[in-house]
Each structure stands twice: as structure tokens, then as C-alpha cells.
Scaffold this motif. Structure first.
Motif, PDB file in Angstrom:
ATOM      1  N   HIS A  13       0.861  -1.180   0.000  1.00 32.31           N
ATOM      2  CA  HIS A  13       0.000   0.000   0.000  1.00 32.31           C
ATOM      3  C   HIS A  13       0.897   1.228   0.000  1.00 32.31           C
ATOM      4  O   HIS A  13       1.758   1.363   0.879  1.00 32.31           O
ATOM      5  CB  HIS A  13      -0.899   0.002   1.239  1.00 32.31           C
ATOM      6  CG  HIS A  13      -1.731  -1.234   1.328  1.00 32.31           C
ATOM      7  ND1 HIS A  13      -3.048  -1.263   0.951  1.00 32.31           N
ATOM      8  CD2 HIS A  13      -1.416  -2.496   1.713  1.00 32.31           C
ATOM      9  CE1 HIS A  13      -3.522  -2.487   1.124  1.00 32.31           C
ATOM     10  NE2 HIS A  13      -2.546  -3.248   1.577  1.00 32.31           N
ATOM     11  N   ALA A  14       0.715   2.106  -0.966  1.00 34.82           N
ATOM     12  CA  ALA A  14       1.564   3.295  -1.093  1.00 34.82           C
ATOM     13  C   ALA A  14       1.038   4.406  -0.190  1.00 34.82           C
ATOM     14  O   ALA A  14      -0.122   4.796  -0.282  1.00 34.82           O
ATOM     15  CB  ALA A  14       1.605   3.761  -2.541  1.00 34.82           C
ATOM     16  N   LEU A  15       1.905   4.896   0.678  1.00 35.77           N
ATOM     17  CA  LEU A  15       1.569   6.016   1.545  1.00 35.77           C
ATOM     18  C   LEU A  15       2.250   7.248   0.973  1.00 35.77           C
ATOM     19  O   LEU A  15       3.470   7.390   1.045  1.00 35.77           O
ATOM     20  CB  LEU A  15       2.047   5.751   2.972  1.00 35.77           C
ATOM     21  CG  LEU A  15       1.851   6.890   3.967  1.00 35.77           C
ATOM     22  CD1 LEU A  15       0.366   7.210   4.154  1.00 35.77           C
ATOM     23  CD2 LEU A  15       2.489   6.537   5.310  1.00 35.77           C
ATOM     24  N   LEU A  16       1.458   8.115   0.349  1.00 36.57           N
ATOM     25  CA  LEU A  16       1.968   9.365  -0.198  1.00 36.57           C
ATOM     26  C   LEU A  16       1.397  10.498   0.642  1.00 36.57           C
ATOM     27  O   LEU A  16       0.178  10.614   0.786  1.00 36.57           O
ATOM     28  CB  LEU A  16       1.542   9.542  -1.658  1.00 36.57           C
ATOM     29  CG  LEU A  16       2.265   8.639  -2.648  1.00 36.57           C
ATOM     30  CD1 LEU A  16       1.498   7.365  -2.869  1.00 36.57           C
ATOM     31  CD2 LEU A  16       2.458   9.366  -3.942  1.00 36.57           C
ATOM     32  N   ILE A  17       2.281  11.302   1.193  1.00 38.79           N
ATOM     33  CA  ILE A  17       1.875  12.444   2.015  1.00 38.79           C
ATOM     34  C   ILE A  17       2.413  13.692   1.338  1.00 38.79           C
ATOM     35  O   ILE A  17       3.615  13.801   1.091  1.00 38.79           O
ATOM     36  CB  ILE A  17       2.418  12.325   3.448  1.00 38.79           C
ATOM     37  CG1 ILE A  17       1.913  11.017   4.083  1.00 38.79           C
ATOM     38  CG2 ILE A  17       2.012  13.526   4.287  1.00 38.79           C
ATOM     39  CD1 ILE A  17       2.498  10.719   5.453  1.00 38.79           C
ATOM     40  N   SER A  19       2.988  17.988   0.787  1.00 36.91           N
ATOM     41  CA  SER A  19       3.656  19.003   1.623  1.00 36.91           C
ATOM     42  C   SER A  19       2.723  19.616   2.656  1.00 36.91           C
ATOM     43  O   SER A  19       3.173  20.220   3.624  1.00 36.91           O
ATOM     44  CB  SER A  19       4.258  20.100   0.739  1.00 36.91           C
ATOM     45  OG  SER A  19       3.232  20.721  -0.024  1.00 36.91           O
ATOM     46  N   SER A  20       1.411  19.434   2.495  1.00 37.59           N
ATOM     47  CA  SER A  20       0.431  19.929   3.474  1.00 37.59           C
ATOM     48  C   SER A  20       0.080  18.878   4.521  1.00 37.59           C
ATOM     49  O   SER A  20      -0.758  19.124   5.381  1.00 37.59           O
ATOM     50  CB  SER A  20      -0.859  20.355   2.763  1.00 37.59           C
ATOM     51  OG  SER A  20      -0.593  21.370   1.838  1.00 37.59           O
ATOM     52  N   GLY A  21       0.682  17.691   4.415  1.00 41.97           N
ATOM     53  CA  GLY A  21       0.395  16.622   5.361  1.00 41.97           C
ATOM     54  C   GLY A  21      -0.806  15.780   5.003  1.00 41.97           C
ATOM     55  O   GLY A  21      -1.264  14.965   5.789  1.00 41.97           O
ATOM     56  N   GLU A  64      13.679   3.530  -5.647  1.00 35.49           N
ATOM     57  CA  GLU A  64      13.650   2.596  -4.520  1.00 35.49           C
ATOM     58  C   GLU A  64      14.227   3.223  -3.253  1.00 35.49           C
ATOM     59  O   GLU A  64      13.735   2.963  -2.164  1.00 35.49           O
ATOM     60  CB  GLU A  64      14.404   1.316  -4.865  1.00 35.49           C
ATOM     61  CG  GLU A  64      13.658   0.426  -5.833  1.00 35.49           C
ATOM     62  CD  GLU A  64      14.363  -0.888  -6.080  1.00 35.49           C
ATOM     63  OE1 GLU A  64      14.684  -1.595  -5.105  1.00 35.49           O
ATOM     64  OE2 GLU A  64      14.603  -1.193  -7.262  1.00 35.49           O
ATOM     65  N   ARG A  65      15.232   4.059  -3.377  1.00 36.88           N
ATOM     66  CA  ARG A  65      15.849   4.680  -2.202  1.00 36.88           C
ATOM     67  C   ARG A  65      14.880   5.625  -1.484  1.00 36.88           C
ATOM     68  O   ARG A  65      15.111   5.996  -0.338  1.00 36.88           O
ATOM     69  CB  ARG A  65      17.120   5.424  -2.601  1.00 36.88           C
ATOM     70  CG  ARG A  65      16.877   6.654  -3.454  1.00 36.88           C
ATOM     71  CD  ARG A  65      18.153   7.406  -3.822  1.00 36.88           C
ATOM     72  NE  ARG A  65      17.865   8.457  -4.751  1.00 36.88           N
ATOM     73  CZ  ARG A  65      17.846   8.326  -6.073  1.00 36.88           C
ATOM     74  NH1 ARG A  65      18.132   7.163  -6.617  1.00 36.88           N
ATOM     75  NH2 ARG A  65      17.547   9.351  -6.848  1.00 36.88           N
ATOM     76  N   ASP A  66      13.786   6.015  -2.148  1.00 39.34           N
ATOM     77  CA  ASP A  66      12.794   6.904  -1.547  1.00 39.34           C
ATOM     78  C   ASP A  66      11.634   6.156  -0.895  1.00 39.34           C
ATOM     79  O   ASP A  66      10.674   6.772  -0.433  1.00 39.34           O
ATOM     80  CB  ASP A  66      12.248   7.871  -2.598  1.00 39.34           C
ATOM     81  CG  ASP A  66      13.326   8.822  -3.087  1.00 39.34           C
ATOM     82  OD1 ASP A  66      14.130   9.278  -2.255  1.00 39.34           O
ATOM     83  OD2 ASP A  66      13.370   9.089  -4.301  1.00 39.34           O
ATOM     84  N   HIS A  92       9.676  10.685  -1.634  1.00 38.96           N
ATOM     85  CA  HIS A  92       9.866  11.684  -2.690  1.00 38.96           C
ATOM     86  C   HIS A  92       9.377  11.079  -3.994  1.00 38.96           C
ATOM     87  O   HIS A  92       9.609   9.916  -4.275  1.00 38.96           O
ATOM     88  CB  HIS A  92      11.348  12.058  -2.800  1.00 38.96           C
ATOM     89  CG  HIS A  92      11.623  13.030  -3.897  1.00 38.96           C
ATOM     90  ND1 HIS A  92      11.305  14.356  -3.819  1.00 38.96           N
ATOM     91  CD2 HIS A  92      12.167  12.842  -5.127  1.00 38.96           C
ATOM     92  CE1 HIS A  92      11.657  14.965  -4.944  1.00 38.96           C
ATOM     93  NE2 HIS A  92      12.179  14.071  -5.748  1.00 38.96           N
ATOM     94  N   TRP A  93       8.690  11.882  -4.775  1.00 39.17           N
ATOM     95  CA  TRP A  93       8.251  11.440  -6.086  1.00 39.17           C
ATOM     96  C   TRP A  93       8.193  12.640  -7.019  1.00 39.17           C
ATOM     97  O   TRP A  93       8.144  13.786  -6.579  1.00 39.17           O
ATOM     98  CB  TRP A  93       6.899  10.729  -6.021  1.00 39.17           C
ATOM     99  CG  TRP A  93       5.748  11.584  -5.606  1.00 39.17           C
ATOM    100  CD1 TRP A  93       4.942  12.336  -6.406  1.00 39.17           C
ATOM    101  CD2 TRP A  93       5.267  11.808  -4.276  1.00 39.17           C
ATOM    102  NE1 TRP A  93       3.995  12.998  -5.670  1.00 39.17           N
ATOM    103  CE2 TRP A  93       4.182  12.691  -4.341  1.00 39.17           C
ATOM    104  CE3 TRP A  93       5.665  11.343  -3.019  1.00 39.17           C
ATOM    105  CZ2 TRP A  93       3.477  13.114  -3.227  1.00 39.17           C
ATOM    106  CZ3 TRP A  93       4.963  11.762  -1.908  1.00 39.17           C
ATOM    107  CH2 TRP A  93       3.884  12.639  -2.021  1.00 39.17           C
TER     108      TRP A  93
END
Length: 161
Positions: A13-17, A19-21, A64-66, A92-93
Motif C-alpha cells: 500500500h503506497a503512503l503518499l503524504i 507538503s500539506s500533510g 527505490e531509495r525513496d 519523494h516522487w
């Protein structure tokens, strides 16, 4: 007589947050909201499969490092399906998640399929697994078990002697 073993499914499951949280959620085929996810096949390394999923489904590029394993959830459903869900934080993306591709026959009033939301205020309805995991992510809890004991035995908690 032995109890049949549950079928096991492992997902990322991808957790993308942003800059506003805010957390990115997607509308599933059942109409519920959930973290973007893919079933791991283990034909490809899990992080590489996650990177491919991010590119193909969300239209974003990450390395992958991100990626960082943020949470693990062992879960079981009443249907006998057991799973292990890996929440992979994407630090980071590049680009923004692309809108879902639509066909010419889709109605212009179609509901959104992706939404950024405050983690403590997700849209409804939220998928059951995600409803249990999002609070754990907010408190930095690294592991959760969901559905293993749907009817806990009443009485005082026992501690090992």
C-alpha cells in the motif's frame, strides 16, 4: 479434524503524504476509499513492483531509495482470506498522481477517483483495512493485527505468569 488454512495474500500500500500533510486515497471498484495498493506477486522484488505500480497506475516516478516500510498489518477476514499488508511510505516522487483514465462513455459528473485528505479526516466510506491502519500510521505504530479476534472474550486481561 483440522481447520482449513486461510488463503494468504500479500499487498503493498503506497503512503503518499503531500507538503500539506495530506494522504492520497483512491476510490476502489467497490466505491470505498483506500490507500493505493497492489498485490505482490514476488515475480519482481517488492520495492521494484511498488515503483512499477506507482508509475503505471498513479503516473508518478519514484526511486527505490525513496521508499520506506512504514507499517505491517496481518489481517484476516470472515471470508477466510488472510493477508499481510505492507504500507510503503514514498518519501519523494516526481509529478502529481495522474487522474484516472476515462473513456468517452464516462459521464462528466463522475465522482473523483483520487483525493488528497487529512489523515484524520478521510472521505467516507473508508475501506475496513484502511480504517484500521490509518490511525496506526498517525501514531507511528509499526504493526497491527486486524480481524483475528472479531469477538474478544469478556473479562479482565490476563498477564503471563
Amino acid at each position: 479434524m483440522s481447520t482449513p488454512r486461510p488463503r494468504l495474500r500479500i499487498t503493498a500500500h503506497a503512503l503518499l503524504i503531500d507538503s500539506s500533510g495530506r494522504v492520497l486515497l483512491i476510490r476502489t471498484e467497490t466505491g470505498t476509499w483506500a490507500l493505493p495498493s497492489t498485490v505482490l506477486t514476488f515475480e519482481v522484488q517488492p520495492y521494484r513492483q511498488t515503483i512499477a505500480f506507482l508509475r503505471q497506475v498513479l503516473g508518478i516516478e519514484a526511486a527505490e531509495r525513496d521508499l520506506l516500510l512504514a507499517h505491517v498489518s496481518a489481517h484476516r477476514s470472515v471470508t477466510g482470506l488472510a493477508g499481510l499488508g505492507l504500507v510503503v511510505s514514498v518519501g519523494h516522487w516526481l509529478s502529481q498522481p495522474a487522474p484516472t483514465r476515462t473513456s468517452a462513455t464516462d459521464a462528466p459528473t463522475r465522482q473523483p477517483t483520487r483525493q488528497w485528505c487529512a489523515p484524520g479526516q478521510p472521505p467516507a466510506p473508508l475501506a475496513a483495512w484502511d480504517a484500521a491502519v490509518l490511525p496506526a500510521l498517525l501514531t507511528n505504530t509499526p504493526y497491527a493485527e486486524i480481524g483475528w479476534n472479531p469477538r474478544p472474550t469478556p473479562g479482565p486481561a490476563r498477564t503471563p505468569s
